[in-house]
Enzyme design. Structure first.
Site, PDB file in Angstrom:
ATOM      1  N   ASN A 116       8.589 -55.983  -3.233  1.00 35.74           N
ATOM      2  CA  ASN A 116       9.405 -55.532  -4.366  1.00 35.74           C
ATOM      3  C   ASN A 116      10.853 -55.954  -4.181  1.00 35.74           C
ATOM      4  O   ASN A 116      11.349 -56.059  -3.064  1.00 35.74           O
ATOM      5  CB  ASN A 116       9.291 -54.010  -4.556  1.00 35.74           C
ATOM      6  CG  ASN A 116      10.364 -53.238  -3.797  1.00 35.74           C
ATOM      7  OD1 ASN A 116      11.480 -53.062  -4.287  1.00 35.74           O
ATOM      8  ND2 ASN A 116      10.056 -52.823  -2.568  1.00 35.74           N
ATOM      9  N   PHE A 120      17.168 -50.733  -6.642  1.00 38.89           N
ATOM     10  CA  PHE A 120      17.669 -49.380  -6.946  1.00 38.89           C
ATOM     11  C   PHE A 120      17.833 -49.134  -8.448  1.00 38.89           C
ATOM     12  O   PHE A 120      18.874 -48.633  -8.902  1.00 38.89           O
ATOM     13  CB  PHE A 120      19.020 -49.109  -6.262  1.00 38.89           C
ATOM     14  CG  PHE A 120      18.985 -48.975  -4.776  1.00 38.89           C
ATOM     15  CD1 PHE A 120      17.801 -48.789  -4.081  1.00 38.89           C
ATOM     16  CD2 PHE A 120      20.185 -49.021  -4.045  1.00 38.89           C
ATOM     17  CE1 PHE A 120      17.787 -48.664  -2.698  1.00 38.89           C
ATOM     18  CE2 PHE A 120      20.185 -48.888  -2.662  1.00 38.89           C
ATOM     19  CZ  PHE A 120      18.997 -48.720  -1.991  1.00 38.89           C
ATOM     20  N   SER A 185      17.611 -50.788   2.444  1.00 46.57           N
ATOM     21  CA  SER A 185      16.879 -51.536   1.419  1.00 46.57           C
ATOM     22  C   SER A 185      17.401 -52.966   1.399  1.00 46.57           C
ATOM     23  O   SER A 185      18.602 -53.181   1.431  1.00 46.57           O
ATOM     24  CB  SER A 185      17.058 -50.895   0.047  1.00 46.57           C
ATOM     25  OG  SER A 185      16.282 -49.742  -0.023  1.00 46.57           O
ATOM     26  N   ASN A 187      17.275 -55.063  -1.059  1.00 47.49           N
ATOM     27  CA  ASN A 187      17.497 -55.623  -2.394  1.00 47.49           C
ATOM     28  C   ASN A 187      18.861 -55.305  -3.007  1.00 47.49           C
ATOM     29  O   ASN A 187      19.098 -55.609  -4.166  1.00 47.49           O
ATOM     30  CB  ASN A 187      16.378 -55.144  -3.333  1.00 47.49           C
ATOM     31  CG  ASN A 187      15.009 -55.572  -2.819  1.00 47.49           C
ATOM     32  OD1 ASN A 187      14.824 -56.728  -2.447  1.00 47.49           O
ATOM     33  ND2 ASN A 187      14.079 -54.636  -2.748  1.00 47.49           N
ATOM     34  N   THR A 188      19.726 -54.665  -2.235  1.00 46.60           N
ATOM     35  CA  THR A 188      21.109 -54.461  -2.681  1.00 46.60           C
ATOM     36  C   THR A 188      21.982 -55.266  -1.723  1.00 46.60           C
ATOM     37  O   THR A 188      22.025 -54.950  -0.522  1.00 46.60           O
ATOM     38  CB  THR A 188      21.497 -52.964  -2.642  1.00 46.60           C
ATOM     39  OG1 THR A 188      20.710 -52.275  -3.614  1.00 46.60           O
ATOM     40  CG2 THR A 188      22.969 -52.747  -2.959  1.00 46.60           C
ATOM     41  N   LYS A 221      17.664 -43.743   7.038  1.00 42.61           N
ATOM     42  CA  LYS A 221      16.483 -44.613   6.906  1.00 42.61           C
ATOM     43  C   LYS A 221      16.861 -46.032   7.323  1.00 42.61           C
ATOM     44  O   LYS A 221      17.781 -46.620   6.761  1.00 42.61           O
ATOM     45  CB  LYS A 221      15.981 -44.582   5.465  1.00 42.61           C
ATOM     46  CG  LYS A 221      14.687 -45.389   5.283  1.00 42.61           C
ATOM     47  CD  LYS A 221      14.009 -45.043   3.982  1.00 42.61           C
ATOM     48  CE  LYS A 221      12.736 -45.814   3.768  1.00 42.61           C
ATOM     49  NZ  LYS A 221      12.063 -45.458   2.522  1.00 42.61           N
ATOM     50  N   ASN A 250      12.073 -48.855   6.468  1.00 43.16           N
ATOM     51  CA  ASN A 250      12.046 -49.389   5.110  1.00 43.16           C
ATOM     52  C   ASN A 250      11.184 -50.658   5.081  1.00 43.16           C
ATOM     53  O   ASN A 250      10.494 -50.946   6.068  1.00 43.16           O
ATOM     54  CB  ASN A 250      13.495 -49.692   4.677  1.00 43.16           C
ATOM     55  CG  ASN A 250      13.705 -49.421   3.199  1.00 43.16           C
ATOM     56  OD1 ASN A 250      12.896 -49.864   2.372  1.00 43.16           O
ATOM     57  ND2 ASN A 250      14.747 -48.703   2.856  1.00 43.16           N
TER      58      ASN A 250
HETATM   59  C1  FMN Z   1       7.969 -50.668  -5.089  1.00 43.14           C
HETATM   60  C2  FMN Z   1       8.718 -50.024  -3.937  1.00 43.14           C
HETATM   61  C3  FMN Z   1       9.943 -49.394  -4.173  1.00 43.14           C
HETATM   62  C4  FMN Z   1      10.635 -48.794  -3.119  1.00 43.14           C
HETATM   63  N1  FMN Z   1      11.834 -48.169  -3.380  1.00 43.14           N
HETATM   64  C5  FMN Z   1      12.484 -47.564  -2.355  1.00 43.14           C
HETATM   65  C6  FMN Z   1      13.699 -46.880  -2.593  1.00 43.14           C
HETATM   66  O1  FMN Z   1      14.188 -46.781  -3.718  1.00 43.14           O
HETATM   67  N2  FMN Z   1      14.331 -46.313  -1.527  1.00 43.14           N
HETATM   68  C7  FMN Z   1      13.826 -46.380  -0.248  1.00 43.14           C
HETATM   69  O2  FMN Z   1      14.432 -45.824   0.672  1.00 43.14           O
HETATM   70  N3  FMN Z   1      12.654 -46.994  -0.003  1.00 43.14           N
HETATM   71  C8  FMN Z   1      11.994 -47.589  -1.011  1.00 43.14           C
HETATM   72  N4  FMN Z   1      10.808 -48.225  -0.758  1.00 43.14           N
HETATM   73  C9  FMN Z   1      10.295 -48.269   0.632  1.00 43.14           C
HETATM   74  C10 FMN Z   1       9.255 -47.185   0.879  1.00 43.14           C
HETATM   75  O3  FMN Z   1       9.812 -45.898   0.751  1.00 43.14           O
HETATM   76  C11 FMN Z   1       8.668 -47.322   2.307  1.00 43.14           C
HETATM   77  O4  FMN Z   1       9.666 -46.985   3.243  1.00 43.14           O
HETATM   78  C12 FMN Z   1       8.185 -48.717   2.607  1.00 43.14           C
HETATM   79  O5  FMN Z   1       7.509 -49.277   1.499  1.00 43.14           O
HETATM   80  C13 FMN Z   1       7.242 -48.752   3.824  1.00 43.14           C
HETATM   81  O6  FMN Z   1       6.145 -47.902   3.642  1.00 43.14           O
HETATM   82  P1  FMN Z   1       4.714 -48.404   3.075  1.00 43.14           P
HETATM   83  O7  FMN Z   1       4.292 -49.589   3.913  1.00 43.14           O
HETATM   84  O8  FMN Z   1       3.828 -47.215   3.199  1.00 43.14           O
HETATM   85  O9  FMN Z   1       4.937 -48.798   1.665  1.00 43.14           O
HETATM   86  C14 FMN Z   1      10.106 -48.834  -1.798  1.00 43.14           C
HETATM   87  C15 FMN Z   1       8.865 -49.465  -1.579  1.00 43.14           C
HETATM   88  C16 FMN Z   1       8.175 -50.047  -2.618  1.00 43.14           C
HETATM   89  C17 FMN Z   1       6.835 -50.720  -2.344  1.00 43.14           C
END
Ligand code: FMN
Length: 336
Positions: A116, A120, A185, A187-188, A221, A250
């Site tokens: 992704n 934000f 993150s 993406n910022t 995080k 993350n």
């Molecule tokens: C579509 C998407 C959007 C996410 N948005 C955020 C976010 O806004 N803030 C954040 O701290 N992590 C965000 N994450 C990261 C998840 O909270 C998580 O830490 C990360 O995906 C690893 O866990 P997973 O492998 O179970 O997905 C996002 C992940 C995905 C897939």
């Protein structure tokens, strides 16, 4: 009944473009959150409780919803009804923002992964504080801890990052059982630079100097792409500033396991992230006293056990939940 999600719901959702499927799911859970009978149906999927206390909070079970699924905090009662032991909303930024151009979410089913580059997208701290305030007043506030994950608005320069986080912190802290500072993150632009010791120190100091902060657990995080030396520096700054917990991790920018024809720009999550993320959990648990919340590639009971064995206190799900649905919670709870 237990296979309902994987056999029926997921094929229908995966028929839709990923972000459309996401909006449909969130809209459905939002509606369910306002409707008692619907919540009772969701509760049938909930696993039995397994209480755990951490940084002064009581968790009915150690499996939480990771940030990003409910960025605007619209479906808290539904997540609790599904059986999550805690819910993290956000990332919330001081200013409302649209995020990056679409498409910006990509499924990789063969890899059990997602990429992704949302950036934000969220309604902003003011609107979300208002929503949380009406939920509190309605009496439908969930009986599980709620974390609010905050990040930097895209247009705020990095030098002013602390002010931006403070704005959201002040508006949202009273609704949150804990606050997560998202400095990881991908993406910022520049956000991950806030993990550098001087910048992280400034941010933690600014938040820590706020009246009433002592009573509110603040967790940080982090990125799975930190080198061991960088991780050591992050941990030292977090310990110095009495951070209550670390969320590891993350999404990753390491796409080396992804076939080039499937690759996209953005943060990679799910199974390809698992090992790297677990290595950080292990390293933090071995080298620091700060409790770890593990996030990254938890897609079955085995990967969940792996995180606990590495020293995690709590877990958070995102990508695994997209692929496996509510059954994943039960499966993990039965195995731990
Ligand atoms: C579509 C998407 C959007 C996410 N948005 C955020 C976010 O806004 N803030 C954040 O701290 N992590 C965000 N994450 C990261 C998840 O909270 C998580 O830490 C990360 O995906 C690893 O866990 P997973 O492998 O179970 O997905 C996002 C992940 C995905 C897939």
């Amino acid at each position: 009944m237990t296979n309902l999600y994987e056999q029926l719901v997921r094929p229908l959702l995966f028929f839709l473009e990923p972000e459309a499927a996401h909006h449909f799911t969130i809209a459905s859970l939002r509606r369910a959150s306002r409707f008692g009978p619907a919540l009772r149906v969701l509760k049938q999927f909930a696993p039995p409780s397994k209480p755990k206390t951490l940084f002064g909070l009581n968790f009915p079970n150690p499996i939480g919803l990771a940030a990003g699924l409910d960025k605007n905090g619209v479906a808290l009662p539904a997540w609790a009804a599904l059986g999550f032991g805690f819910i993290e909303i956000g990332t919330v930024t001081a200013m409302e923002q649209p995020g990056n151009p679409k498409p910006r979410i990509f499924r990789l089913p063969a890899q059990q992964a997602v990429i992704n580059r949302l950036g934000f997208n969220n309604e902003g701290a003011d609107a979300i504080a208002k929503r949380l305030s009406s939920l509190r007043a309605s009496g439908r506030w969930p009986a599980v801890p709620v974390g609010v994950n905050i990040g930097k608005s895209r247009t705020t320069p990095l030098e002013r990052a602390a002010d931006d986080y403070l704005y959201s912190f002040r508006l949202l802290r009273d609704f949150a059982d804990y606050i997560t500072l998202n400095v990881s993150s991908p993406n910022t632009p520049g956000l991950r630079g806030l993990q550098e010791p001087a910048a992280l120190s400034r941010l933690l100091h600014a938040i820590g100097s706020e009246p009433g902060t002592m009573a509110k657990p603040v967790v940080v995080k982090i990125s799975p792409d930190l080198t061991p030396v960088e991780l050591e520096a992050v941990l030292a700054v977090c310990e110095e500033n009495e951070v209550a917990g670390i969320i590891a991790t993350n999404t990753t920018l390491d796409h080396s396991s992804i076939p080039p024809e499937l690759d996209e720009e953005g943060g990679l999550s799910g199974t390809p992230l698992r090992e790297k993320s677990t290595a950080l959990v292990r390293s933090i648990a071995a080298n620091a006293k700060i409790p770890v919340i593990a996030s990254g590639g938890i897609c079955d009971a085995k990967s969940a056990r792996e995180k606990f064995d590495a020293g995690a206190q709590l877990l958070q799900l995102y990508t695994g939940f997209v692929y496996r649905g509510p059954r994943l919670l039960r499966e993990i709870m039965q195995a731990i």
